[in-house]
Motif scaffolding. Structure first.
Motif, short mmCIF file in Angstrom:
data_model
loop_
_atom_site.label_atom_id
_atom_site.label_comp_id
_atom_site.label_asym_id
_atom_site.label_seq_id
_atom_site.Cartn_x
_atom_site.Cartn_y
_atom_site.Cartn_z
N ARG A 13 -8.10 -5.80 3.47
CA ARG A 13 -8.25 -4.52 2.75
C ARG A 13 -7.14 -4.36 1.70
N LEU A 14 -5.93 -4.72 2.06
CA LEU A 14 -4.82 -4.65 1.10
C LEU A 14 -5.07 -5.57 -0.09
N GLU A 15 -5.53 -6.79 0.19
CA GLU A 15 -5.81 -7.74 -0.89
C GLU A 15 -6.90 -7.22 -1.81
N ALA A 16 -7.95 -6.62 -1.24
CA ALA A 16 -9.05 -6.12 -2.04
C ALA A 16 -8.59 -4.96 -2.93
N GLU A 17 -7.78 -4.07 -2.36
CA GLU A 17 -7.29 -2.94 -3.16
C GLU A 17 -6.38 -3.43 -4.28
N LEU A 18 -5.51 -4.39 -3.98
CA LEU A 18 -4.62 -4.92 -5.01
C LEU A 18 -5.41 -5.59 -6.12
N ALA A 19 -6.44 -6.38 -5.76
CA ALA A 19 -7.25 -7.06 -6.77
C ALA A 19 -7.96 -6.04 -7.66
N ALA A 20 -8.44 -4.95 -7.05
CA ALA A 20 -9.13 -3.92 -7.84
C ALA A 20 -8.18 -3.24 -8.82
N LEU A 21 -6.96 -2.93 -8.37
CA LEU A 21 -5.99 -2.27 -9.24
C LEU A 21 -5.55 -3.18 -10.38
N GLU A 22 -5.33 -4.46 -10.05
CA GLU A 22 -4.88 -5.40 -11.08
C GLU A 22 -5.96 -5.70 -12.10
N ALA A 23 -7.23 -5.45 -11.71
CA ALA A 23 -8.33 -5.68 -12.64
C ALA A 23 -8.54 -4.50 -13.59
N GLY A 67 1.08 1.35 -11.37
CA GLY A 67 2.18 0.44 -11.09
C GLY A 67 2.87 0.72 -9.77
N HIS A 68 3.03 2.03 -9.46
CA HIS A 68 3.70 2.38 -8.21
C HIS A 68 2.89 1.92 -7.00
N ARG A 69 1.56 2.12 -7.05
CA ARG A 69 0.70 1.72 -5.94
C ARG A 69 0.67 0.21 -5.80
N ILE A 70 0.66 -0.51 -6.91
CA ILE A 70 0.68 -1.98 -6.87
C ILE A 70 1.94 -2.47 -6.17
N ALA A 71 3.07 -1.83 -6.50
CA ALA A 71 4.32 -2.21 -5.85
C ALA A 71 4.26 -1.96 -4.35
N GLU A 72 3.67 -0.82 -3.97
CA GLU A 72 3.54 -0.52 -2.55
C GLU A 72 2.67 -1.55 -1.84
N LEU A 73 1.60 -1.98 -2.53
CA LEU A 73 0.70 -2.96 -1.93
C LEU A 73 1.39 -4.31 -1.74
N HIS A 74 2.18 -4.71 -2.71
CA HIS A 74 2.92 -5.97 -2.57
C HIS A 74 3.88 -5.91 -1.38
N THR A 75 4.51 -4.77 -1.20
CA THR A 75 5.41 -4.60 -0.05
C THR A 75 4.63 -4.65 1.26
N ALA A 76 3.48 -3.96 1.26
CA ALA A 76 2.65 -3.95 2.47
C ALA A 76 2.13 -5.35 2.80
N LEU A 77 1.76 -6.12 1.77
CA LEU A 77 1.28 -7.49 2.00
C LEU A 77 2.40 -8.37 2.54
N ALA A 78 3.61 -8.17 2.04
CA ALA A 78 4.75 -8.93 2.56
C ALA A 78 4.98 -8.60 4.03
N ASP A 79 4.87 -7.30 4.38
CA ASP A 79 5.04 -6.88 5.77
C ASP A 79 3.95 -7.48 6.66
N ALA A 80 2.77 -7.70 6.08
CA ALA A 80 1.64 -8.26 6.85
C ALA A 80 1.65 -9.78 6.85
N ASP A 81 2.74 -10.38 6.36
CA ASP A 81 2.86 -11.85 6.31
C ASP A 81 1.73 -12.49 5.51
N ALA A 82 1.35 -11.82 4.42
CA ALA A 82 0.24 -12.33 3.61
C ALA A 82 0.57 -13.68 2.98
#
Length: 649
Positions: free
Chosen positions: A93-103, A111-126
């Motif tokens: 779900r995080l990956e899908a949301e990030l892909a949608a925002l970056e598109a 930008g703020h939400r994208i940064a939050e998603l990158h942090t969340a993905l790092a926490d999820a060991d993406a």
């Protein structure tokens, strides 16, 4: 924690649970056992929220994340690796949301939400998820090439492995596994066992593999008499506690029977006497209120025996330079090509041998069994069968080849047309096909019942060579135990492939291994095989890590592979010597203790008295024999030490 409080559940008109209680603490690893139809899968349905109790409460903290194995696998074009990663739905779900925002177009205020998603993905060991998924799939028997294949290209058993991989990929607090070893080979089961030991959450597993349960769980929940009964320890500990409990229950029944008889006697004698009426009434009330224990239902345990073979050629089979594999006809040219799976097979099967066939998934064990069973013709070499050889071959396709619209009696009558029907009925009754069941179509039968019928058909034919390829799939614990006992007493020759380590230990006394396209003796036990699997996988990972990054890369990878093979060869030479040294040391220790005991007894002056001549003579003879045996053991120990030094040099 998981808590059941006064839970009752009906399925149709059948009561499964009746006012039952259970508590499972966080982090416990629980084995769920019980007879077929007792309600194990329904309990999982309650935990997954698919079923609801008719009475009482069943639940766990709402914050818990639950993972379980899906029973259906859609025929997707998605790769096996991506399908496994899909098990981590939160990460996807995080990956899908990030892909949608970056598109979104440049200038969007995200930008703020994208940064939050990158942090969340790092926490999820993406950023390690692909590596983790590859390790899971490798452990479950997939090759690197298979990981890139679409899900739709895999058979049903392999799709179930993919579903298991998804469940293990899912971050969870509660993991529910229903017969996870059914579609796995022994190497994958050993890997799964190690993985589950490290799992930090709460595990509830249904399994008919007692060695697997012994290795993983620390609590057993037994469904019996519509109650959930908790036992501490693994499956073996449960069996011991259950046996002791049954003995205690029987004694309580006997005590209660005596008490009831005493009360009834008092009532019969005094209920008509006015002076004793009040006391008699109190006895009547006591009798009616007494909690009568249910009679001990030692449900008739299923058992059977293989009939004695009529004859036994020796050797039964000789293979000389045989290549086992497949002939493949090209659809366009009709040209036939061959694919060798196991080559250069040279061995013989002697009467009475009991062999377990080992090897990692895909090594060629089933191909070899089919070649011995003459279902596949050798691609090269010579295979000679002894006169009078009668093969009993059990594999999963034997179950699939049963006629579902026909009855057990029809199947047996087809191979025994001249035998009286009553004799056939009696025989099938011994395999738990009683009454109307013997004449009913087998279509609605469970997988275990169909497997039991396939076994019955083999037993009837009195084979002198049994070839068993994963015979315990779909069998419950009771039937597995019956098969194990029957095989242990089988008077013919046995060659078996099985992921059930209890069955292998109890029924075989030597092992062959299929590895690197060859069949060789394996000098060791199942613990040694576990070590071999670990070393093999480690060597394969080392070889795969040496990807050629320059011109000399291929040479370096070949060198690494050669070094790994050298280590394996050295270990194969060293291990049997080390095992023999260990056994000799145990025997020497026992012999030394025995000799010390005899020396002490001979030091007692009373043994030399006139009336003890026979005892003295026996002690002296035992002392001499013990000293001689100890000397022989010490000589062999020295020889083995020299052999070990030679190998290591």
């Amino acid at each position: 924690m998981i808590r059941f409080q006064q839970v009752s559940l009906m399925r149709g008109v059948k009561p499964l649970f009746d006012n039952t209680d259970l508590t499972i603490n966080p982090g416990e690893k629980v084995g769920l056992v019980g007879a077929n139809g007792a309600g194990k899968s329904s309990l999982f349905g309650l935990l997954r929220g698919e079923l609801h109790a008719d009475q009482g409460d069943a639940g766990f903290p709402s914050s818990w994340r639950v993972a379980y194995v899906a029973q259906e696998t859609p025929a997707l074009d998605r790769t096996a690796l991506d399908y496994a990663i899909d098990g981590d739905a939160g990460l996807r779900r995080l990956e899908a949301e990030l892909a949608a925002l970056e598109a979104e177009p440049e200038g969007a205020d995200n930008g703020h939400r994208i940064a939050e998603l990158h942090t969340a993905l790092a926490d999820a060991d993406a950023y390690t998820v692909r590596s983790r998924a590859e390790q899971l799939l490798t452990g479950l028997g997939f090759t690197q090439e298979q990981m890139g294949n679409p899900v739709a290209s895999f058979s049903g058993g392999w799709r179930m492995r993919l579903n298991l991989a998804q469940a293990l990929m899912c971050p969870s607090d509660l993991l529910l596994l229903d017969e996870p070893t059914n579609h796995l080979d022994l190497d994958a089961i050993i890997w799964l066992e190690d993985w589950l030991k490290r799992y930090p959450g709460t595990l509830v597993v249904i399994s008919h593999d007692r060695d697997f349960l012994d290795g993983v769980v620390n609590v057993i929940v037994h469904i019996d008499d519509r109650k959930l009964k908790r036992y501490s320890g693994n499956y073996s500990a449960f069996e011991r506690q259950r046996a002791a409990q049954m003995v205690l229950t029987q004694s309580m029944i006997e005590k209660q029977t005596r008490e009831r008889a005493h009360l009834q006697s008092y009532i019969d004698r005094f209920k008509a006497q006015a002076t004793k009426a009040r006391q008699a009434q109190s006895r009547i009330k006591a009798l009616s209120k007494m909690d009568e224990l249910a009679p001990l239902r030692a449900a008739a345990e299923f058992s059977f025996n293989f009939r004695e073979p009529q004859n036994a050629p020796n050797p039964l089979l000789v293979m000389d330079g045989v290549d086992a594999g497949y002939r493949i006809e090209q659809p366009d040219t009709h040209a036939v090509t061959t694919k060798t799976i196991v080559g250069g097979i040279t061995f013989s099967l002697q009467a009475g041998q009991r062999i377990g066939l080992l090897g990692i998934n895909g090594a060629g064990k089933s191909t070899l069994i089919k070649t011995i069973a003459a279902e596949l013709q050798p691609l090269a070499g010579d295979a000679r069968f002894g006169k009078g050889l009668a093969i009993g071959y059990f594999a999963q396709h034997q179950v699939e080849m049963l006629r579902h619209e026909e009855s057990p009696l029809w199947h047996l009558a087809r191979i025994a047309p001249d035998v009286r029907e009553q004799e056939l009925r009696n025989f099938l009754g011994g395999f738990n096909f009683p009454g109307n069941m013997v004449t009913s179509p087998i279509a609605p039968f469970s997988g275990g019942e169909k497997a039991r019928l396939a076994l019955a058909l083999i037993v009837w034919q009195r084979p002198n060579l049994l070839l068993l390829d994963e015979p315990t799939n779909h069998l419950d614990l009771e039937t597995r135990e019956a098969l194990t006992e029957a095989l242990a007493q089988f008077e013919g020759t046995l060659l078996v492939v099985s992921h059930d380590r209890h069955l292998l230990r109890a029924t075989t006394d030597e092992f062959l291994i299929v590895a690197d396209g060859r069949l060789t003796p394996f000098d060791g036990d199942l613990d040694d095989y576990r070590d071999w699997l670990f070393r093999t996988k480690l060597a394969n990972r080392e070889a795969a890590a040496e990807a050629p990054k320059e011109a000399g890369g291929e040479n370096r990878r070949g060198q690494k592979r050669a070094e790994a093979q050298d280590r394996q060869r050295l270990s194969a030479l060293r291990k049997p010597i080390e095992n023999r040294i260990k056994k000799l040391e145990q025997q020497m220790e026992a012999a030394t203790a025995r000799k010390a005991d005899l020396d002490t007894r001979l030091a007692d002056p009373s043994v030399y008295e006139a009336g003890n001549k026979d005892a003295l003579r026996t002690l002296l003879a035992d002392q001499a024999a013990c000293a001689q045996a100890l000397e022989q053991l010490e000589m062999e120990w020295l020889e083995q030490q020299e052999a070990l030094e030679t190998v290591q040099a």
